[in-house]
Design a protein around this motif. Structure first.
Motif, PDB file in Angstrom:
ATOM      1  N   VAL A 120      86.150 -26.931 -34.811  1.00  0.00           N
ATOM      2  CA  VAL A 120      84.708 -27.068 -34.605  1.00  0.00           C
ATOM      3  C   VAL A 120      84.031 -27.574 -35.876  1.00  0.00           C
ATOM      4  O   VAL A 120      84.597 -27.514 -36.973  1.00  0.00           O
ATOM      5  CB  VAL A 120      84.049 -25.740 -34.154  1.00  0.00           C
ATOM      6  N   THR A 121      82.792 -28.048 -35.723  1.00  0.00           N
ATOM      7  CA  THR A 121      81.958 -28.444 -36.853  1.00  0.00           C
ATOM      8  C   THR A 121      80.714 -27.569 -36.866  1.00  0.00           C
ATOM      9  O   THR A 121      79.998 -27.492 -35.871  1.00  0.00           O
ATOM     10  CB  THR A 121      81.536 -29.922 -36.747  1.00  0.00           C
ATOM     11  N   LEU A 122      80.487 -26.879 -37.992  1.00  0.00           N
ATOM     12  CA  LEU A 122      79.228 -26.166 -38.198  1.00  0.00           C
ATOM     13  C   LEU A 122      78.310 -27.120 -38.949  1.00  0.00           C
ATOM     14  O   LEU A 122      78.540 -27.436 -40.120  1.00  0.00           O
ATOM     15  CB  LEU A 122      79.454 -24.882 -39.003  1.00  0.00           C
ATOM     16  N   ALA A 123      77.287 -27.594 -38.268  1.00  0.00           N
ATOM     17  CA  ALA A 123      76.433 -28.644 -38.818  1.00  0.00           C
ATOM     18  C   ALA A 123      75.560 -28.121 -39.954  1.00  0.00           C
ATOM     19  O   ALA A 123      75.326 -26.915 -40.097  1.00  0.00           O
ATOM     20  CB  ALA A 123      75.563 -29.230 -37.709  1.00  0.00           C
ATOM     21  N   LYS A 124      75.047 -29.039 -40.736  1.00  0.00           N
ATOM     22  CA  LYS A 124      74.284 -28.698 -41.935  1.00  0.00           C
ATOM     23  C   LYS A 124      73.146 -27.718 -41.648  1.00  0.00           C
ATOM     24  O   LYS A 124      72.403 -27.868 -40.692  1.00  0.00           O
ATOM     25  CB  LYS A 124      73.708 -29.952 -42.576  1.00  0.00           C
ATOM     26  N   GLY A 125      73.050 -26.707 -42.515  1.00  0.00           N
ATOM     27  CA  GLY A 125      71.910 -25.799 -42.476  1.00  0.00           C
ATOM     28  C   GLY A 125      71.933 -24.755 -41.389  1.00  0.00           C
ATOM     29  O   GLY A 125      70.968 -24.013 -41.222  1.00  0.00           O
ATOM     30  N   CYS A 126      73.021 -24.657 -40.628  1.00  0.00           N
ATOM     31  CA  CYS A 126      73.010 -23.692 -39.520  1.00  0.00           C
ATOM     32  C   CYS A 126      73.381 -22.290 -40.009  1.00  0.00           C
ATOM     33  O   CYS A 126      73.935 -22.112 -41.103  1.00  0.00           O
ATOM     34  CB  CYS A 126      73.921 -24.141 -38.384  1.00  0.00           C
ATOM     35  N   ILE A 127      73.056 -21.303 -39.194  1.00  0.00           N
ATOM     36  CA  ILE A 127      73.347 -19.900 -39.482  1.00  0.00           C
ATOM     37  C   ILE A 127      74.125 -19.319 -38.304  1.00  0.00           C
ATOM     38  O   ILE A 127      73.746 -19.522 -37.144  1.00  0.00           O
ATOM     39  CB  ILE A 127      72.048 -19.091 -39.692  1.00  0.00           C
ATOM     40  N   ILE A 128      75.214 -18.607 -38.606  1.00  0.00           N
ATOM     41  CA  ILE A 128      76.009 -17.945 -37.574  1.00  0.00           C
ATOM     42  C   ILE A 128      75.775 -16.442 -37.704  1.00  0.00           C
ATOM     43  O   ILE A 128      76.065 -15.845 -38.747  1.00  0.00           O
ATOM     44  CB  ILE A 128      77.505 -18.264 -37.730  1.00  0.00           C
ATOM     45  N   THR A 135      78.091 -26.903 -33.610  1.00  0.00           N
ATOM     46  CA  THR A 135      76.701 -26.443 -33.640  1.00  0.00           C
ATOM     47  C   THR A 135      75.751 -27.595 -33.955  1.00  0.00           C
ATOM     48  O   THR A 135      76.185 -28.654 -34.423  1.00  0.00           O
ATOM     49  CB  THR A 135      76.502 -25.344 -34.695  1.00  0.00           C
ATOM     50  N   GLU A 136      74.471 -27.349 -33.744  1.00  0.00           N
ATOM     51  CA  GLU A 136      73.437 -28.308 -34.123  1.00  0.00           C
ATOM     52  C   GLU A 136      72.940 -27.981 -35.530  1.00  0.00           C
ATOM     53  O   GLU A 136      72.980 -26.817 -35.957  1.00  0.00           O
ATOM     54  CB  GLU A 136      72.254 -28.227 -33.147  1.00  0.00           C
ATOM     55  N   PRO A 137      72.435 -28.996 -36.256  1.00  0.00           N
ATOM     56  CA  PRO A 137      71.922 -28.725 -37.606  1.00  0.00           C
ATOM     57  C   PRO A 137      70.738 -27.759 -37.579  1.00  0.00           C
ATOM     58  O   PRO A 137      69.963 -27.742 -36.616  1.00  0.00           O
ATOM     59  CB  PRO A 137      71.482 -30.106 -38.111  1.00  0.00           C
ATOM     60  N   TYR A 138      70.611 -26.976 -38.635  1.00  0.00           N
ATOM     61  CA  TYR A 138      69.466 -26.089 -38.853  1.00  0.00           C
ATOM     62  C   TYR A 138      69.155 -25.221 -37.619  1.00  0.00           C
ATOM     63  O   TYR A 138      68.006 -25.074 -37.223  1.00  0.00           O
ATOM     64  CB  TYR A 138      68.238 -26.903 -39.268  1.00  0.00           C
ATOM     65  N   SER A 139      70.197 -24.675 -37.036  1.00  0.00           N
ATOM     66  CA  SER A 139      70.043 -23.830 -35.854  1.00  0.00           C
ATOM     67  C   SER A 139      70.747 -22.496 -36.086  1.00  0.00           C
ATOM     68  O   SER A 139      71.671 -22.401 -36.894  1.00  0.00           O
ATOM     69  CB  SER A 139      70.642 -24.520 -34.623  1.00  0.00           C
ATOM     70  N   ILE A 140      70.322 -21.465 -35.361  1.00  0.00           N
ATOM     71  CA  ILE A 140      70.915 -20.130 -35.465  1.00  0.00           C
ATOM     72  C   ILE A 140      71.705 -19.845 -34.195  1.00  0.00           C
ATOM     73  O   ILE A 140      71.193 -20.022 -33.076  1.00  0.00           O
ATOM     74  CB  ILE A 140      69.828 -19.064 -35.672  1.00  0.00           C
ATOM     75  N   TYR A 141      72.957 -19.408 -34.376  1.00  0.00           N
ATOM     76  CA  TYR A 141      73.843 -19.140 -33.244  1.00  0.00           C
ATOM     77  C   TYR A 141      74.320 -17.697 -33.282  1.00  0.00           C
ATOM     78  O   TYR A 141      74.531 -17.120 -34.348  1.00  0.00           O
ATOM     79  CB  TYR A 141      75.068 -20.066 -33.290  1.00  0.00           C
ATOM     80  N   GLY A 142      74.498 -17.104 -32.091  1.00  0.00           N
ATOM     81  CA  GLY A 142      75.014 -15.752 -32.008  1.00  0.00           C
ATOM     82  C   GLY A 142      75.706 -15.527 -30.685  1.00  0.00           C
ATOM     83  O   GLY A 142      75.544 -16.303 -29.729  1.00  0.00           O
ATOM     84  N   GLY A 143      76.495 -14.438 -30.611  1.00  0.00           N
ATOM     85  CA  GLY A 143      77.141 -14.075 -29.352  1.00  0.00           C
ATOM     86  C   GLY A 143      78.590 -14.512 -29.264  1.00  0.00           C
ATOM     87  O   GLY A 143      79.145 -15.127 -30.165  1.00  0.00           O
ATOM     88  N   ASN A 144      79.208 -14.173 -28.113  1.00  0.00           N
ATOM     89  CA  ASN A 144      80.605 -14.517 -27.843  1.00  0.00           C
ATOM     90  C   ASN A 144      80.743 -14.989 -26.400  1.00  0.00           C
ATOM     91  O   ASN A 144      80.618 -14.181 -25.475  1.00  0.00           O
ATOM     92  CB  ASN A 144      81.491 -13.297 -28.086  1.00  0.00           C
ATOM     93  N   PRO A 145      80.947 -16.302 -26.192  1.00  0.00           N
ATOM     94  CA  PRO A 145      80.992 -17.359 -27.205  1.00  0.00           C
ATOM     95  C   PRO A 145      79.593 -17.630 -27.769  1.00  0.00           C
ATOM     96  O   PRO A 145      78.592 -17.382 -27.090  1.00  0.00           O
ATOM     97  CB  PRO A 145      81.534 -18.567 -26.434  1.00  0.00           C
TER      98      PRO A 145
END
Length: 202
Positions: A127-135, A145-155
């Motif tokens: 996978v690619t974690l795009a610039k500025g994102c938060i997991i 992921t998308e840039p400058y975005s916050i991701y959570g959960g499974n998946p």
């Protein structure tokens, strides 16, 4: 003073001896019991911080100013040839084997600049974690992921934008360019002091 020297010696040992096969940018920091392994490629940019009990076990390219919290893992999707006919998974060929020639070989994980991966998160290989994102803590990331975005959960799914408005994002990107010389000279662990704006008197 002694504590600083011991820490410096530890990082020298890790990057120059234990993990000498891999490439590290300046100001690398690793907590206790960190494990790194890549079949072919592991390249890490400047100011990388990886917390204790974390591990990277796949080919990976990591950008600048990236933070991994404690207990973060980047792991392979295909570490064992689980479709090898006649073989229990435990005895099947593994990606670490020289003769391995199945899925996952050559798969590269990319972590772009300014990414923060929270405590206990798992990033699947490729996978690619795009610039500025938060997991978020405990997330399992299986897709880009998308840039400058916050991701959570499974998946992991997108739950918010990092900045409140497009204007804030644009201002951030501009300021980031202006302050690049500070980032390049940074040698600590703590955050940089906030530079106060100076306003002329009227």
């Amino acid at each position: 003073m002694i504590k600083k020297l011991v820490k410096k010696a530890r990082f020298w040992y890790l990057t120059r001896i234990k993990w000498r096969r891999y490439q590290f940018g300046p100001n690398f920091y690793a907590g206790l019991r960190v494990s790194l392994w890549a079949k072919d490629t592991l390249t890490i940019g400047r100011n990388f911080y990886i917390g204790r009990d974390s591990q990277i076990e796949t080919d990976c390219v990591i950008g600048d100013n990236v933070i991994f919290g404690n207990c973060v893992a980047i792991v392979g999707k295909y570490d064992h040839h689980f479709q090898q006919i006649g073989y229990p998974i435990r005895l099947a060929s593994r990606i670490r084997d020289d003769h391995y020639d199945w899925k996952g070989k050559g798969q590269l994980t990319r972590i772009e600049d300014d990414v923060w991966v929270g405590y206990g998160s798992i990033i699947m290989s490729g996978v690619t974690l795009a610039k500025g994102c938060i997991i978020a803590a405990g997330a399992v990331v299986t897709r880009d992921t998308e840039p400058y975005s916050i991701y959570g959960g499974n998946p992991a799914k997108k739950i918010a934008n990092r900045f409140n408005s497009l204007q804030d994002l644009q201002t951030h990107e501009q300021k980031e360019k202006e302050l690049q010389h500070l980032f390049n000279a940074y040698t600590g662990i703590q955050g940089l002091a906030i530079k106060k704006e100076t306003h002329g008197t009227h």
